[in-house]
Enzyme design. Structure first.
Site, PDB file in Angstrom:
ATOM      1  N   GLY A  91      41.373  25.643  46.734  1.00  0.00           N
ATOM      2  CA  GLY A  91      40.667  25.417  45.468  1.00  0.00           C
ATOM      3  C   GLY A  91      41.610  25.539  44.284  1.00  0.00           C
ATOM      4  O   GLY A  91      41.518  24.778  43.320  1.00  0.00           O
ATOM      5  N   ARG A 119      33.107  22.013  47.786  1.00  0.00           N
ATOM      6  CA  ARG A 119      33.107  22.993  46.695  1.00  0.00           C
ATOM      7  C   ARG A 119      32.980  22.333  45.317  1.00  0.00           C
ATOM      8  O   ARG A 119      33.444  21.215  45.113  1.00  0.00           O
ATOM      9  CB  ARG A 119      34.369  23.857  46.796  1.00  0.00           C
ATOM     10  CG  ARG A 119      34.366  24.666  48.099  1.00  0.00           C
ATOM     11  CD  ARG A 119      35.615  25.484  48.289  1.00  0.00           C
ATOM     12  NE  ARG A 119      35.777  26.484  47.240  1.00  0.00           N
ATOM     13  CZ  ARG A 119      36.870  27.237  47.104  1.00  0.00           C
ATOM     14  NH1 ARG A 119      37.868  27.105  47.948  1.00  0.00           N
ATOM     15  NH2 ARG A 119      36.935  28.124  46.136  1.00  0.00           N
ATOM     16  N   SER A 164      35.919  32.297  35.669  1.00  0.00           N
ATOM     17  CA  SER A 164      36.743  31.713  36.725  1.00  0.00           C
ATOM     18  C   SER A 164      38.169  31.504  36.227  1.00  0.00           C
ATOM     19  O   SER A 164      38.401  30.811  35.232  1.00  0.00           O
ATOM     20  CB  SER A 164      36.154  30.368  37.159  1.00  0.00           C
ATOM     21  OG  SER A 164      37.145  29.588  37.787  1.00  0.00           O
ATOM     22  N   ASP A 317      37.987  38.366  45.930  1.00  0.00           N
ATOM     23  CA  ASP A 317      38.478  37.930  47.248  1.00  0.00           C
ATOM     24  C   ASP A 317      38.493  39.072  48.272  1.00  0.00           C
ATOM     25  O   ASP A 317      38.684  38.837  49.468  1.00  0.00           O
ATOM     26  CB  ASP A 317      39.887  37.329  47.118  1.00  0.00           C
ATOM     27  CG  ASP A 317      39.877  36.049  46.276  1.00  0.00           C
ATOM     28  OD1 ASP A 317      38.820  35.406  46.183  1.00  0.00           O
ATOM     29  OD2 ASP A 317      40.926  35.705  45.699  1.00  0.00           O
ATOM     30  N   ARG A 348      30.519  33.107  51.651  1.00  0.00           N
ATOM     31  CA  ARG A 348      30.977  34.436  52.107  1.00  0.00           C
ATOM     32  C   ARG A 348      29.856  35.463  52.144  1.00  0.00           C
ATOM     33  O   ARG A 348      29.973  36.467  52.861  1.00  0.00           O
ATOM     34  CB  ARG A 348      32.153  34.921  51.258  1.00  0.00           C
ATOM     35  CG  ARG A 348      33.426  34.171  51.586  1.00  0.00           C
ATOM     36  CD  ARG A 348      34.647  34.697  50.859  1.00  0.00           C
ATOM     37  NE  ARG A 348      35.835  33.974  51.298  1.00  0.00           N
ATOM     38  CZ  ARG A 348      36.965  33.916  50.619  1.00  0.00           C
ATOM     39  NH1 ARG A 348      37.085  34.530  49.455  1.00  0.00           N
ATOM     40  NH2 ARG A 348      38.001  33.240  51.103  1.00  0.00           N
ATOM     41  N   ARG A 390      39.787  34.772  54.895  1.00  0.00           N
ATOM     42  CA  ARG A 390      39.450  36.164  54.526  1.00  0.00           C
ATOM     43  C   ARG A 390      38.355  36.742  55.427  1.00  0.00           C
ATOM     44  O   ARG A 390      38.306  37.937  55.673  1.00  0.00           O
ATOM     45  CB  ARG A 390      39.064  36.259  53.053  1.00  0.00           C
ATOM     46  CG  ARG A 390      40.191  35.769  52.148  1.00  0.00           C
ATOM     47  CD  ARG A 390      40.377  36.541  50.882  1.00  0.00           C
ATOM     48  NE  ARG A 390      41.302  35.829  50.013  1.00  0.00           N
ATOM     49  CZ  ARG A 390      42.622  35.980  50.030  1.00  0.00           C
ATOM     50  NH1 ARG A 390      43.181  36.837  50.864  1.00  0.00           N
ATOM     51  NH2 ARG A 390      43.397  35.288  49.216  1.00  0.00           N
TER      52      ARG A 390
HETATM   53  C1  S3P Z   1      42.079  32.141  42.006  1.00  0.00           C
HETATM   54  C2  S3P Z   1      40.946  32.488  41.319  1.00  0.00           C
HETATM   55  C3  S3P Z   1      39.708  32.966  41.956  1.00  0.00           C
HETATM   56  C4  S3P Z   1      39.964  33.407  43.399  1.00  0.00           C
HETATM   57  C5  S3P Z   1      40.804  32.422  44.140  1.00  0.00           C
HETATM   58  C6  S3P Z   1      42.157  32.242  43.473  1.00  0.00           C
HETATM   59  C7  S3P Z   1      43.259  31.679  41.243  1.00  0.00           C
HETATM   60  O1  S3P Z   1      38.742  31.936  41.962  1.00  0.00           O
HETATM   61  O2  S3P Z   1      38.745  33.632  44.067  1.00  0.00           O
HETATM   62  O3  S3P Z   1      41.015  32.878  45.478  1.00  0.00           O
HETATM   63  O4  S3P Z   1      44.375  31.631  41.803  1.00  0.00           O
HETATM   64  O5  S3P Z   1      43.103  31.358  40.069  1.00  0.00           O
HETATM   65  P1  S3P Z   1      37.876  31.545  40.639  1.00  0.00           P
HETATM   66  O6  S3P Z   1      38.839  31.254  39.569  1.00  0.00           O
HETATM   67  O7  S3P Z   1      37.103  30.339  41.027  1.00  0.00           O
HETATM   68  O8  S3P Z   1      36.992  32.687  40.357  1.00  0.00           O
END
Ligand code: S3P
Length: 433
Positions: A91, A119, A164, A317, A348, A390
């Site tokens: 993501g 997603r 986020s 996480d 999750r 995870r």
């Molecule tokens: C991340 C941000 C988080 C986290 C993901 C990594 C990042 O997600 O859960 O594993 O590297 O910016 P969100 O930004 O969607 O909350």
């Protein structure tokens, strides 16, 4: 499939692999910068390699020797890729890349694996459209593949309601190429590695407390300057060993060079609140991130705790492995305000509830979390990982403290963030996997 049995002791010292969030950002910012950057102790994993492949496909020259990267930055001018960019399971790759691509006048398309294609992407697509980029994809741009044609952008003022970090980072990266100021305000500060690293790359970043929370602001037209980045050990990977050591009598583990950025160390703080014995030693800083060696002493009685919505971003996480500790703590525990867990690499909340139940825990599913009544022991079970790294690692820990045999349906998915997880686990447990 992998079989796991109860472990007798957990002892030793370990430097877990480097932080995934920092490793992604180090590659992206080096590629955007002017000049030659060097990244040390880079995380070699499926997710971060997807980011590396993507910046190469955009014309960035990268030389990798083991965990050291030498990156010749494009000074914000990339080449149109000749094929679709594949973020695979990551993501962070997909969303941060969209921010970068929004600054470029050419056509590009990002896709991902079957999990990532489910997603939500509109959270990034929408603000980038507001800035003036053209983006479209399946479900009106909410699902990958998403195509981008960027170029002339204007700064926006955005309220990041879900806190986020991926959304914030995408907007800030786009903001570098936008006219005027770009500002992102959030109710609670989400992981701030992008802000910290932008400063390391010579970008002026303003952060301030506001009535609604925290704000970060940058002025467009700044080209990052090359830098040398040292990546710290990943607190999200360290969390599995912390949890295991806490649950096994007579154990002691020292985890070296772990990032303890306050936007990331919520799990360690929560565990201390549960009664776990855990210390930060040798606190210091590398490349703008605070780090420490974390000492954990096992066998203390743990008590149930609550995780509130505002605490969630700092341990998001780690919730799967935290749920294992909660299942074995005395009394009731609760996680609320964590509906974001439903749209991670797997749902999750569902995966935690289902797997804990099959191990004999008392768990109730909530829309935005779960409630757990602690039990004195778990029993071995068949674990469905849903291909989520995870979930696989959290329930390997559960299997190592449960009575009887636990079977992990797909242990290979750990490669997304921690390819050598089972080798490192063997090292501190004297077991073979
Ligand atoms: C991340 C941000 C988080 C986290 C993901 C990594 C990042 O997600 O859960 O594993 O590297 O910016 P969100 O930004 O969607 O909350």
């Amino acid at each position: 499939m992998l079989k796991v049995r109860k472990v007798k002791k957990v002892r030793g010292e370990l430097r877990v692999p480097s932080d995934k969030s920092v490793s992604h950002r180090a590659v992206i910012l080096s590629a955007m910068a002017e000049g030659e950057s060097v990244v040390h102790d880079w995380l070699i994993s499926a997710d971060t390699l997807a980011t590396l492949r993507a910046v190469r496909a955009l014309g960035t020259k990268v030389q990798r020797k083991g965990a050291t990267l030498r990156i010749w930055g494009r000074a914000m001018r990339f080449q149109e890729p000749s094929d679709v960019l594949n973020a695979q399971n990551s993501g962070t790759t997909a969303r941060l890349l969209m921010g970068l691509l929004a600054t470029q006048p050419f056509f590009s398309t990002i896709t991902g694996d079957s999990s990532l294609r489910k997603r939500p992407m509109l959270r990034v697509v929408e603000p980038l459209r507001q800035m003036g980029a053209w983006l479209d994809g399946r479900e009106r741009g909410n699902k990958l593949p998403v195509s981008v044609r960027g170029g002339t952008l204007k700064g926006i003022s955005f309220f990041n309601v879900k806190a986020s970090a991926q959304v914030k980072s995408a907007i800030l990266l786009a903001g570098l190429g936008a006219e005027g100021y770009t500002q992102v305000e959030e109710p609670v500060l989400s992981r701030d590695h992008t802000e910290r690293m932008l400063k390391l790359f010579g970008v002026e970043v303003l952060t301030l407390d506001t009535e609604k929370g925290r704000m970060v602001k940058i002025e467009g037209g700044q080209i990052p300057k090359s830098a040398e980045v040292f990546c710290p050990a990943d607190p999200s990977s360290a969390a599995f060993f912390v949890a295991l050591a806490l649950l096994v009598d007579d154990s002691e583990v020292l985890l070296k060079d772990v990032m303890v950025n306050p936007t990331r160390d919520g799990f360690f703080r929560k565990v201390r609140q549960m009664g776990g014995e855990i210390y930060y030693e040798n606190l210091r800083e590398i490349s703008g991130e605070p780090i420490a060696d974390i000492r954990v002493v096992g066998g203390r009685k743990l008590k149930g705790v609550e995780v509130k919505g505002e605490e969630v971003p700092s341990l998001i996480d780690e919730i799967p492995v935290l749920s294992v500790l909660m299942a074995l703590a005395e009394g009731r525990s609760r996680v609320k305000g964590a509906s974001e867990l439903r749209v991670k690499e797997s749902d999750r909340i569902r995966a935690v509830v289902e797997n804990l139940r099959s191990m004999g825990a008392k768990v109730e599913e909530l829309e935005d979390g779960f409630e757990i009544e602690g039990v004195s022991s778990l029993k071995g079970a068949f674990i469905k990982t849903y291909g989520d790294h995870r979930i696989a690692m959290a329930f390997t820990v559960a299997g190592l403290v449960a009575e009887g045999e636990t079977v992990i349906d797909n242990p290979h998915c750990v490669a997304v963030s921690y390819p050598d997880f089972y080798r490192d686990l063997a090292g501190i447990t004297e077991m073979s996997f």
